[in-house]
Each structure stands twice: as structure tokens, then as C-alpha cells.
Design a protein around this motif. Structure first.
Motif, PDB file in Angstrom:
ATOM      1  N   ALA A   1      -1.201-148.498   4.092  1.00 18.01           N
ATOM      2  CA  ALA A   1      -1.142-147.300   3.237  1.00 18.01           C
ATOM      3  C   ALA A   1      -2.212-147.360   2.157  1.00 18.01           C
ATOM      4  CB  ALA A   1       0.243-147.176   2.600  1.00 18.01           C
ATOM      5  N   LEU A   2      -2.411-148.541   1.573  1.00 17.07           N
ATOM      6  CA  LEU A   2      -3.423-148.700   0.536  1.00 17.07           C
ATOM      7  C   LEU A   2      -4.838-148.476   1.081  1.00 17.07           C
ATOM      8  CD1 LEU A   2      -2.158-151.713  -1.580  1.00 17.07           C
ATOM      9  CD2 LEU A   2      -2.454-149.372  -2.339  1.00 17.07           C
ATOM     10  N   ILE A   3      -5.094-148.941   2.292  1.00 16.00           N
ATOM     11  CA  ILE A   3      -6.418-148.738   2.923  1.00 16.00           C
ATOM     12  C   ILE A   3      -6.688-147.240   3.087  1.00 16.00           C
ATOM     13  CG2 ILE A   3      -7.747-149.054   5.057  1.00 16.00           C
ATOM     14  CD1 ILE A   3      -6.318-151.815   5.312  1.00 16.00           C
ATOM     15  N   LEU A   4      -5.673-146.497   3.558  1.00 14.27           N
ATOM     16  CA  LEU A   4      -5.822-145.041   3.715  1.00 14.27           C
ATOM     17  C   LEU A   4      -6.053-144.362   2.368  1.00 14.27           C
ATOM     18  CD1 LEU A   4      -3.031-144.293   6.363  1.00 14.27           C
ATOM     19  CD2 LEU A   4      -5.508-144.240   6.726  1.00 14.27           C
TER      20      LEU A   4
ATOM     21  N   ASN B   1      -5.995-131.602   0.911  1.00 17.69           N
ATOM     22  CA  ASN B   1      -5.075-131.165  -0.138  1.00 17.69           C
ATOM     23  C   ASN B   1      -3.638-131.589   0.121  1.00 17.69           C
ATOM     24  OD1 ASN B   1      -5.896-129.338  -2.550  1.00 17.69           O
ATOM     25  ND2 ASN B   1      -7.325-128.816  -0.908  1.00 17.69           N
ATOM     26  N   ILE B   2      -3.278-131.726   1.394  1.00 16.41           N
ATOM     27  CA  ILE B   2      -1.897-132.133   1.707  1.00 16.41           C
ATOM     28  C   ILE B   2      -1.609-133.552   1.209  1.00 16.41           C
ATOM     29  CG2 ILE B   2      -0.269-132.612   3.590  1.00 16.41           C
ATOM     30  CD1 ILE B   2      -1.576-130.158   5.034  1.00 16.41           C
ATOM     31  N   PRO B   3      -2.458-134.581   1.545  1.00 12.23           N
ATOM     32  CA  PRO B   3      -2.200-135.908   0.965  1.00 12.23           C
ATOM     33  C   PRO B   3      -2.407-135.947  -0.548  1.00 12.23           C
ATOM     34  CG  PRO B   3      -4.234-135.936   2.269  1.00 12.23           C
ATOM     35  CD  PRO B   3      -3.548-134.644   2.545  1.00 12.23           C
ATOM     36  N   LEU B   4      -3.331-135.124  -1.081  1.00 13.10           N
ATOM     37  CA  LEU B   4      -3.511-135.067  -2.537  1.00 13.10           C
ATOM     38  C   LEU B   4      -2.236-134.560  -3.207  1.00 13.10           C
ATOM     39  CD1 LEU B   4      -7.152-133.663  -2.936  1.00 13.10           C
ATOM     40  CD2 LEU B   4      -6.334-135.960  -3.495  1.00 13.10           C
TER      41      LEU B   4
ATOM     42  N   GLN C   1      -2.369-143.116  -8.250  1.00 11.91           N
ATOM     43  CA  GLN C   1      -2.684-141.688  -8.258  1.00 11.91           C
ATOM     44  C   GLN C   1      -3.793-141.335  -9.232  1.00 11.91           C
ATOM     45  OE1 GLN C   1      -2.430-138.918  -6.907  1.00 11.91           O
ATOM     46  NE2 GLN C   1      -2.801-137.449  -8.537  1.00 11.91           N
ATOM     47  N   LEU C   2      -4.025-142.171 -10.231  1.00 13.01           N
ATOM     48  CA  LEU C   2      -4.887-141.810 -11.349  1.00 13.01           C
ATOM     49  C   LEU C   2      -6.278-141.353 -10.926  1.00 13.01           C
ATOM     50  CD1 LEU C   2      -4.380-141.617 -14.298  1.00 13.01           C
ATOM     51  CD2 LEU C   2      -5.152-143.952 -14.598  1.00 13.01           C
ATOM     52  N   GLY C   3      -6.928-142.081 -10.011  1.00 15.14           N
ATOM     53  CA  GLY C   3      -8.273-141.728  -9.567  1.00 15.14           C
ATOM     54  C   GLY C   3      -8.345-140.360  -8.927  1.00 15.14           C
ATOM     55  N   PHE C   4      -7.267-139.941  -8.250  1.00 11.30           N
ATOM     56  CA  PHE C   4      -7.255-138.650  -7.545  1.00 11.30           C
ATOM     57  C   PHE C   4      -7.172-137.474  -8.515  1.00 11.30           C
ATOM     58  CE2 PHE C   4      -5.656-141.734  -4.491  1.00 11.30           C
ATOM     59  CZ  PHE C   4      -6.487-141.477  -3.417  1.00 11.30           C
ATOM     60  N   ALA C   5      -6.827-137.744  -9.774  1.00 13.68           N
ATOM     61  CA  ALA C   5      -6.835-136.692 -10.796  1.00 13.68           C
ATOM     62  C   ALA C   5      -8.118-136.734 -11.619  1.00 13.68           C
ATOM     63  CB  ALA C   5      -5.621-136.851 -11.716  1.00 13.68           C
ATOM     64  N   ILE C   6      -8.571-137.960 -11.970  1.00 13.35           N
ATOM     65  CA  ILE C   6      -9.731-138.094 -12.866  1.00 13.35           C
ATOM     66  C   ILE C   6     -11.035-137.701 -12.174  1.00 13.35           C
ATOM     67  CG2 ILE C   6     -11.111-139.716 -14.222  1.00 13.35           C
ATOM     68  CD1 ILE C   6      -8.588-141.349 -14.679  1.00 13.35           C
TER      69      ILE C   6
ATOM     70  N   LEU D   1      -9.313-142.155   1.197  1.00 18.24           N
ATOM     71  CA  LEU D   1      -9.165-140.805   0.655  1.00 18.24           C
ATOM     72  C   LEU D   1      -9.833-140.702  -0.718  1.00 18.24           C
ATOM     73  CD1 LEU D   1      -7.940-137.955   0.983  1.00 18.24           C
ATOM     74  CD2 LEU D   1      -5.875-138.814  -0.134  1.00 18.24           C
ATOM     75  N   LEU D   2      -9.696-141.746  -1.527  1.00 17.54           N
ATOM     76  CA  LEU D   2     -10.320-141.760  -2.853  1.00 17.54           C
ATOM     77  C   LEU D   2     -11.848-141.659  -2.741  1.00 17.54           C
ATOM     78  CD1 LEU D   2      -9.675-142.036  -5.902  1.00 17.54           C
ATOM     79  CD2 LEU D   2     -10.064-144.484  -5.659  1.00 17.54           C
ATOM     80  N   LEU D   3     -12.424-142.396  -1.797  1.00 19.63           N
ATOM     81  CA  LEU D   3     -13.867-142.333  -1.565  1.00 19.63           C
ATOM     82  C   LEU D   3     -14.281-140.924  -1.123  1.00 19.63           C
ATOM     83  CD1 LEU D   3     -14.408-145.759   0.238  1.00 19.63           C
ATOM     84  CD2 LEU D   3     -15.193-145.140  -2.055  1.00 19.63           C
ATOM     85  N   TYR D   4     -13.473-140.303  -0.264  1.00 16.18           N
ATOM     86  CA  TYR D   4     -13.750-138.933   0.191  1.00 16.18           C
ATOM     87  C   TYR D   4     -13.717-137.960  -0.990  1.00 16.18           C
ATOM     88  CZ  TYR D   4     -13.309-134.481   2.608  1.00 16.18           C
ATOM     89  OH  TYR D   4     -13.507-133.185   3.031  1.00 16.18           O
ATOM     90  N   VAL D   5     -12.696-138.110  -1.855  1.00 18.47           N
ATOM     91  CA  VAL D   5     -12.560-137.240  -3.030  1.00 18.47           C
ATOM     92  C   VAL D   5     -13.780-137.361  -3.937  1.00 18.47           C
ATOM     93  CG1 VAL D   5     -11.251-136.983  -5.196  1.00 18.47           C
ATOM     94  CG2 VAL D   5     -10.038-137.132  -3.031  1.00 18.47           C
ATOM     95  N   PHE D   6     -14.341-138.568  -4.024  1.00 25.59           N
ATOM     96  CA  PHE D   6     -15.518-138.774  -4.874  1.00 25.59           C
ATOM     97  C   PHE D   6     -16.778-138.171  -4.248  1.00 25.59           C
ATOM     98  CE2 PHE D   6     -19.271-141.304  -6.012  1.00 25.59           C
ATOM     99  CZ  PHE D   6     -19.302-141.077  -7.387  1.00 25.59           C
ATOM    100  N   PHE D   7     -16.998-138.426  -2.959  1.00 25.80           N
ATOM    101  CA  PHE D   7     -18.264-138.034  -2.334  1.00 25.80           C
ATOM    102  C   PHE D   7     -18.308-136.574  -1.854  1.00 25.80           C
ATOM    103  CE2 PHE D   7     -18.680-142.693  -1.839  1.00 25.80           C
ATOM    104  CZ  PHE D   7     -19.929-142.838  -2.441  1.00 25.80           C
TER     105      PHE D   7
END
Length: 621
Positions: A444-447, A101-104, A375-380, A451-457
Motif C-alpha cells: 500500500a505504501l509503494i502505491l 481523484n478517486i484515490p486522492l 496524506q499531507l503531501g497529497f494536499a501540500i 501516486l505522490l510522484l504522479y501528483v507532483f509531476f
């Protein structure tokens, strides 16, 4: 009890139960209009102008497709807020661990700053075009939006919605009049709704249009704003609220589509038809309108730009409050929160103008859209997960066909935005002295991708855990069980030799009785004390030591054991250090009861201490 609702100042402030017929529908109308302004902000203007001037009416169908995707996602956001009574940030806090939640939160806050940056630049350009005001002054003026927002919130949710709707109305009327001035070809406009194959620059601009249309902060904001309506918490009441909010969203976003289409049509009719195919800067569009159509069209253009920027900044700062309170449960004073959000956006704009000049603001506008894309993927993705969960949404979980459409839209948006980001970074990589791309940007983009993959799975892998999560922000009440008497043996008492001391000491003695040992604590805050610490022996220190000794002797006469301690320098830190060093079990402090400005300046000791100690703190007024 502390308020934990989303946008607690206006939560359930609009009553819908007592209204019938059209008045009942109108009671729900409003939240989507606050959302719609994000779909007609300066970032959209830049992509619409570029599309219309370069390809005429060809890309209108892309605008329509973007609008339909936005309508789908915003309706999901409204559904989440209505059914679960949580905004998207609060739902994310419950679904994901704290470390995620902190990086989100950081990414969402960065996106809001980027969005706010676009609004500030747009409004400053509008003020310059209309009044000849230098951009640096235009940007400075936007800081007063914070005051405007506080004023509107104090007047209630309906006043804020009325202001936003009037701004949207001004934008709409401005472009409607401009349509009559430029006289577009209706036949060609209709033909523009026919989908066509996109290549090269047309594809790039289409990506920009879609990227600028669906904005992450709007998804956070909509899930919160629908909660300003007080509804019946039954299946019938929730179903009705979803229906009326869908009507609200459809009407408001179609109005936003009209404005974006009007900008693109204006650019096509005014520039494309006159052979001016490279108009991407807002200032260029204004200048060319002046040359071709005289004074009225460019004036309306500037007025619309100011109205769009002004309304967008109001909603952006509200979104900042939602993600701060939702993701990390941080609540600060409303005026301070909004001022911080605005300053974080103004500083980059100031730096850009001072270091690179006014012409660099166009590039900064593009950069803000790229940041939004990240940021868009982290909201959708979380939004679709949350609204699909039948155990949490029950009868109101989205149907399979809606889920398929939502995931297809998410995939398309994320893929197009990734392409946009890659192209932007490729452009930066070609520039000289670009070491920072490989050292900072790419890692930064790799991280971010990980994180995006983690948010999905994560929701898929943790479905059983998620099913047991609570539907309320702070969980359910616990069984208190048997209560054993707590006996404190080492009690600290913070004193300041004011009239409050008698009450503070009395309450401390009640807690421990004559069996406890008391530590009388006073802090010397003189400049000498801050620098010299316990080596200082000035008049104030000696006087305070004598006063502490009087308290000790007085308590001894009453049959209580105590030890005096003097701290030096920062009050909060010194009290906490003495408490921790002497292994106290309870700390009793007096609150000064300051209000307004005095509380802002003086009332910080209690907060400072309670964050530095791990024992109960009793506050006495």
C-alpha cells in the motif's frame, strides 16, 4: 439550478461590502479560527506533553518553526479559495484525471477519519478526567456532535465561528491560568526559542510536533471557508480579501501557537523540573498535575481538552463534506454525510476499547497521526502547484521567493513525516505475527509513493492542458446549435394505480403522440414476488395485471398502441430491466412528492432508476 459551490449552505453568506473601518476587517475574521482548532487538537497535546516532560523548554523553537510553516501554507490555501473561487478538492478535480481523484479522495477521507478519531479519543479522555465517565460512554456521546454541527450551520456561519472562537477562548484561558499556577522560568522559556541541534528522541519528538501541527484537512477547509465571505470580484476586492484573511490567519495561528507552547511549558515546568521525564499519555499528565498542584490545574486541563476536542470535530466533519463534494462530486444529505464521517471514526475507537482495553487508545492516537502524515503531501503539493500557476491565478500567483519557501517547507514536512512513518512501521515489523506488514502495509505504501510522484509531476508535464482548463466547476456554456425535433417511438410509462397515473400517462402521450408505442410498467413488491418473481400468482399480482389491462384498453380506445408489463421485487431494478430489455427511448415516471421522513423512506425509486438506465427520464409531479 443545482448548487455547486463549496459548502453551498453557507457560501457567500457573510456580507463584507456594507461595512467600513474596523467593522470591515472584523467581517473577514473567523475562518482561520475554525482552522486554528486543528492546530491544538489531542494529537498536538500528546507530542507537546512528551516534548516538555522529556526535554524541558528545548523544543519551543520547533513549535515556532511549525507555526510559521503552517501560516505560510494556510495563507496559500486562503489565496486559492479567494482568487479562483474553488476549494482545494475542486481544484484537484479539475487538474487531475478522474482515476487519480478517486484515490486522492480516499486518502483525504482516511486522513479526516484519522483526525476525527484523535478528536473523539481526546474528548472521551476529557470527559473521563472531568466526570469519571467510562471511555466507551465518552466516545458514544461524541456522535451527538453531528446534531450540534447541523444546528450551528442552520444558525449561519457567524454562529458557528462564534462557537469555535468561544471554545478556543476557553482553551486559551485555561492554559493562561495554569501558567500562573505552575510558575515557569521565563528566562528558560526565552532560551527555548533558540534553535538547537536535535538528535535521537529529541528529533523523533520534533518530527511528531511538526507532523501533528500541519494537518491536510485544514488546507481543504480553509480554501472553502474563505468563500463564505461575499467580496467584490475585482482586483482591488480580491487583493483586500487576501490581506484581511492573512491578518485573520496570523492572529488565529499565533493563538494556536500560544496554546501549544503553553502545553509544552506546562509539561516542562510541572514534570521535567520534577524529574518526571516520560509523560506522553494525556491521562498521566492529568494525574500528575493533581498530585503536584491540587484540583484547579487538572480540572482546567480537562476542560480545555473537551473544548479542543469538541471544536476540532466540528471542523473535521466540514472538511469531510468539502473533499467528498470536491473530488468526486458526491452530494448527499448533510446530516447523513456528517453521521457517516463520525461513525467511520467511532467504530475503530469502539473496537480498540472493546478488544484491547482503554490503555490501547494512546497507541491509536499515535496511529492516527501517522495516517495524517501519509496524506499531507497529497494536499501540500497540489496547493503549491495551483497557487503558482500564473495562467490560472493571474496577478495573484505567488511570488518566486514565496514559492521557494513553500517547496522547502513541503520537502521538510514530507521528509520528516516519511521518517516518522518508516520508524512506526519498523516498530510494527519487530512484533510477532507481523505478516500483514509485508502483505498489506508495504505494498500500500509503494502505491501511495507512486501516486505522490504522479501528483507532483502531472501538473508540470500537462501545463498546456491545465492552461485550457476552466475556472468554474462545470465549465463554460456550450453553443447549442441547430435544434432538431426529437421523435420518441418507444416510451415507457411507470404506473402505480394512484391518482398520479392520469397526469403521468397524459405527459407521456404528449411526448410521443399516436405514432409511438407505449409500455405500461407496474412492479409488484410483495414478499412472494421478491422470492418467486414471475411465477407468483397471488391476489395482488392478478389485481395489478387486470388494472394494467384496463389502462391498455383505455389507450386503445383513444387510438394509442401499448403493451402492459409487470415487474417483480425491487421497483427501481424491475423498471430499469424492463426499459433496457425493450430498448425504450424515453421513460416517464411519477414523483410522489414526499417530504421529510417520507422522502427518506419512500422517495428512492426515481434515483434508483435513473442510475440504471441510459435514456432520458421524465419525472412528473
Amino acid at each position: 439550478m443545482a448548487k455547486t459551490e463549496s459548502l453551498s449552505e453557507v457560501h457567500q453568506s457573510v456580507n463584507t461590502d456594507k461595512r467600513k473601518g474596523w467593522k470591515r476587517i472584523l467581517a473577514f475574521i473567523g475562518p482561520a479560527y475554525l482552522i486554528s482548532v486543528g492546530y491544538m487538537d489531542p494529537g498536538n497535546w500528546a507530542t507537546d506533553l512528551a516534548g516538555g516532560s522529556k526535554f524541558g523548554y528545548q523544543l519551543i523553537w520547533v513549535l515556532l518553526m511549525s507555526n510559521l510553516i503552517a501560516l505560510l501554507l494556510q495563507s496559500l490555501s486562503a489565496r486559492l479559495g479567494i482568487v479562483r473561487g474553488l476549494d482545494l478538492a475542486q481544484a484537484s478535480k479539475q487538474a487531475y484525471p478522474r482515476w487519480a481523484n478517486i484515490p486522492l479522495f480516499a486518502l483525504a477521507q482516511t486522513a479526516i477519519i484519522a483526525c476525527d478519531l484523535a478528536e473523539i479519543i481526546g474528548m472521551a479522555i476529557g470527559l473521563q478526567l472531568l466526570f469519571g465517565l467510562p471511555l466507551i460512554w465518552g466516545i458514544s456521546i461524541t456522535i451527538f456532535d453531528t446534531i450540534l454541527l447541523l444546528f450551528l450551520l442552520n444558525k449561519g456561519m457567524r454562529a458557528m465561528e462564534g462557537f469555535i472562537v468561544s471554545m478556543v477562548f476557553i482553551v486559551g484561558i485555561s492554559f493562561l491560568v495554569e501558567m500562573f499556577i505552575v510558575e515557569p522560568s521565563l528566562k528558560e522559556v526565552v532560551k527555548g526559542f533558540e534553535p538547537s541541534i536535535l538528535n535521537g528522541d529529541a528529533l523523533y519528538i520534533a518530527i511528531g510536533i511538526i507532523g501533528a501541527t500541519v494537518m491536510p484537512h485544514n488546507l481543504y477547509l480553509h480554501s472553502s471557508l474563505v468563500q463564505t465571505r461575499k467580496i467584490e470580484r475585482s482586483n482591488k476586492g480580491i487583493k483586500e480579501a487576501i490581506k484581511f484573511n492573512l491578518i485573520d490567519t496570523t492572529v488565529a495561528l499565533n493563538l494556536a501557537f500560544f496554546v501549544n507552547a503553553a502545553i509544552l511549558i506546562l509539561a516542562a515546568a510541572a514534570f521535567y523540573k520534577n524529574g518526571l521525564h516520560e509523560v506522553a499519555e494525556i491521562q498521566d499528565a492529568h494525574k500528575l498535575l493533581s498530585n503536584i498542584f491540587g484540583d484547579v490545574a487538572p480540572t482546567l486541563f480537562a476542560i480545555a481538552l473537551i473544548a479542543a476536542g469538541q471544536s476540532s470535530t466540528v471542523t473535521g466533519t466540514l472538511a469531510g463534506q468539502i473533499i467528498m463534494e470536491g473530488h468526486i462530486n458526491l452530494r448527499i444529505q448533510p446530516w447523513l454525510r456528517r453521521l457517516i464521517t463520525r461513525l467511520l471514526a467511532i467504530i475503530p475507537a469502539f473496537f480498540t476499547i472493546l478488544h484491547y482495553g482503554d490503555d490501547a487508545l494512546g497507541g491509536l492516537l499515535v496511529l492516527s497521526q501517522v495516517v495524517l502524515s501519509l496524506q499531507l503531501g497529497f494536499a501540500i503539493i497540489p496547493l503549491i502547484h495551483f497557487t503558482s500557476d500564473k495562467k490560472l491565478m493571474k496577478d495573484f500567483a505567488i511570488k518566486p521567493w514565496v514559492k521557494v519557501l513553500a517547496w522547502a517547507s513541503a520537502l521538510a514536512i514530507i521528509a520528516l513525516n516519511v521518517k516518522l512513518v518508516i520508524e512506526e512501521i519498523s516498530g510494527w515489523a519487530k512484533e510477532a505475527n507481523n505478516w500483514w506488514i509485508y502483505v498489506i502495509v508495504i505494498p500500500a505504501l509503494i502505491l501511495i509513493v507512486l501516486l505522490l510522484l504522479y501528483v507532483f509531476f502531472h501538473p508540470l508535464l500537462e501545463k498546456k492542458k491545465n492552461a485550457s482548463r476552466q475556472l468554474v466547476p462545470h465549465g463554460n456554456a456550450l453553443d447549442i446549435g441547430k435544434i432538431d425535433k426529437i421523435s420518441y417511438k418507444r416510451i415507457g410509462i411507470a404506473v402505480d394505480f394512484s391518482k398520479n397515473d392520469r397526469n403521468t400517462i397524459r405527459h407521456a402521450l404528449i411526448q410521443g403522440g399516436k405514432d409511438a408505442h407505449y409500455f405500461l410498467i407496474h412492479v409488484v413488491e410483495t414478499a412472494a414476488a421478491r422470492y418467486l418473481g414471475n411465477e407468483v400468482m397471488d391476489h395482488e399480482t392478478q389485481s395489478d395485471a387486470a388494472n394494467l389491462e384496463k389502462y391498455r384498453a383505455n389507450l386503445e380506445d383513444l387510438g394509442y398502441d401499448s403493451t402492459p408489463f409487470i415487474g417483480f421485487g425491487s421497483t427501481g431494478k424491475a423498471i430499469a430491466d424492463i426499459s433496457n430489455r425493450n430498448e425504450m427511448e424515453l421513460l416517464v415516471m411519477g414523483a410522489h412528492g414526499h417530504k421529510g421522513l417520507k422522502d427518506l423512506i419512500f422517495g428512492t425509486t426515481v434515483d434508483s432508476v435513473r442510475h440504471k438506465v441510459n435514456i432520458p427520464v421524465l419525472i412528473i409531479r
